[in-house]
Design a protein around this motif. Structure first.
Motif, PDB file in Angstrom:
ATOM      1  N   CYS A   1      60.436 -27.012  -5.960  1.00 42.58           N
ATOM      2  CA  CYS A   1      61.481 -26.707  -6.546  1.00 42.58           C
ATOM      3  C   CYS A   1      62.206 -28.019  -7.301  1.00 42.58           C
ATOM      4  O   CYS A   1      61.713 -28.880  -7.044  1.00 42.58           O
ATOM      5  CB  CYS A   1      62.370 -26.039  -5.655  1.00 42.58           C
TER       6      CYS A   1
ATOM      7  N   ASP B   1      64.939 -28.754  -6.629  1.00 39.69           N
ATOM      8  CA  ASP B   1      66.287 -29.101  -5.812  1.00 39.69           C
ATOM      9  C   ASP B   1      66.082 -30.625  -5.667  1.00 39.69           C
ATOM     10  O   ASP B   1      65.123 -31.339  -5.637  1.00 39.69           O
ATOM     11  CB  ASP B   1      65.944 -28.416  -4.606  1.00 39.69           C
TER      12      ASP B   1
ATOM     13  N   GLY C   1      62.710 -22.984  -7.846  1.00 45.68           N
ATOM     14  CA  GLY C   1      62.226 -22.171  -6.930  1.00 45.68           C
ATOM     15  C   GLY C   1      60.653 -22.600  -6.407  1.00 45.68           C
ATOM     16  O   GLY C   1      60.480 -22.638  -5.165  1.00 45.68           O
TER      17      GLY C   1
ATOM     18  N   HIS D   1      61.927 -24.317  -0.353  1.00 51.63           N
ATOM     19  CA  HIS D   1      62.681 -25.041   0.759  1.00 51.63           C
ATOM     20  C   HIS D   1      63.902 -23.992   1.099  1.00 51.63           C
ATOM     21  O   HIS D   1      64.190 -23.105   0.295  1.00 51.63           O
ATOM     22  CB  HIS D   1      63.716 -26.261  -0.060  1.00 51.63           C
TER      23      HIS D   1
ATOM     24  N   CYS E   1      67.746 -22.347  -0.999  1.00 51.77           N
ATOM     25  CA  CYS E   1      67.435 -22.584  -2.500  1.00 51.77           C
ATOM     26  C   CYS E   1      68.324 -21.711  -3.118  1.00 51.77           C
ATOM     27  O   CYS E   1      68.661 -20.589  -2.821  1.00 51.77           O
ATOM     28  CB  CYS E   1      65.742 -22.069  -2.939  1.00 51.77           C
ATOM     29  N   GLY E   2      68.804 -22.182  -4.348  1.00 53.75           N
ATOM     30  CA  GLY E   2      69.728 -21.184  -5.114  1.00 53.75           C
ATOM     31  C   GLY E   2      69.170 -20.060  -5.428  1.00 53.75           C
ATOM     32  O   GLY E   2      70.060 -18.901  -5.480  1.00 53.75           O
TER      33      GLY E   2
HETATM   34 ZN   LIG Z   1      65.533 -24.571  -4.893  1.00 50.03          ZN
END
Ligand SMILES: [Zn+2]
Length: 166
Positions: free
Chosen positions: A36, A38, A60, A88, A91-92
């Motif tokens: 991801c 992130d 993602g 993870h 995650c959004g």
């Molecule tokens: Zn994420």
């Protein structure tokens, strides 16, 4: 000064020594990682150095046409032999649905412009990793000799947890 201007200023300083000049395009440790975008996961959390691995990132850590394209190039052109898929916690994309994302963005912009076909929202991170592994393992262009393993990165503990096949 915008952040981009700050980056440009930092780059000028970096280029004075350009310490990564010696690196080649081939990952030294023959590893490709799909993960991801992130901010909380980096090469530091995996004990890697710049030059060790390909890091392919999207929202993602999803096997899409495009991340698949990168993995295929990574293996055939640049010699990677192991693939790691890392999703993870927190995650959004776990906090929403396809429908909700589409509606929310359309409401904010007032228009249904050219949109991604899928946002790949998901609910269960373990299942999501398994799904990505299946897409890779069943792909005819990814040879069996390429090791493919999946993980969930826990943003609280900093640990990677392997996702085994059911
Ligand atoms: Zn994420």
């Amino acid at each position: 000064m915008s952040v981009i201007d700050e980056v440009l200023a930092a780059n000028e300083i970096y280029a004075r020594t350009h310490e990564l000049r010696r690196l080649t395009p081939r990952p030294e440790r023959k590893l490709a990682i799909l993960t991801c975008m992130d901010t909380r996961l980096s090469i530091l959390t995996m004990g890697l150095k710049t030059g060790d691995a390909h890091i392919i990132r999207n929202a993602g850590g999803i096997v899409t046409d495009d991340s698949l394209r990168s993995l295929v190039v990574s293996h055939y052109l640049l010699g990677t032999e192991e693939f790691m898929v890392i999703n993870h916690t927190d995650c959004g994309l776990m906090h929403s649905t396809e429908e909700d994302l589409r509606t929310r963005i359309q409401n904010r912009t007032g228009t249904a412009a050219v949109a991604p076909a899928f946002f790949y929202a998901f609910k269960n991170v373990d299942e999501n990793v398994r799904h990505q592994l299946q897409k890779l393992r069943t792909h005819p262009w990814i040879p069996e000799k390429v090791a493919i393993r999946g993980f969930v990165y826990d943003v609280t503990t900093g640990l990677l947890r392997e996702i085994k096949d059911p």
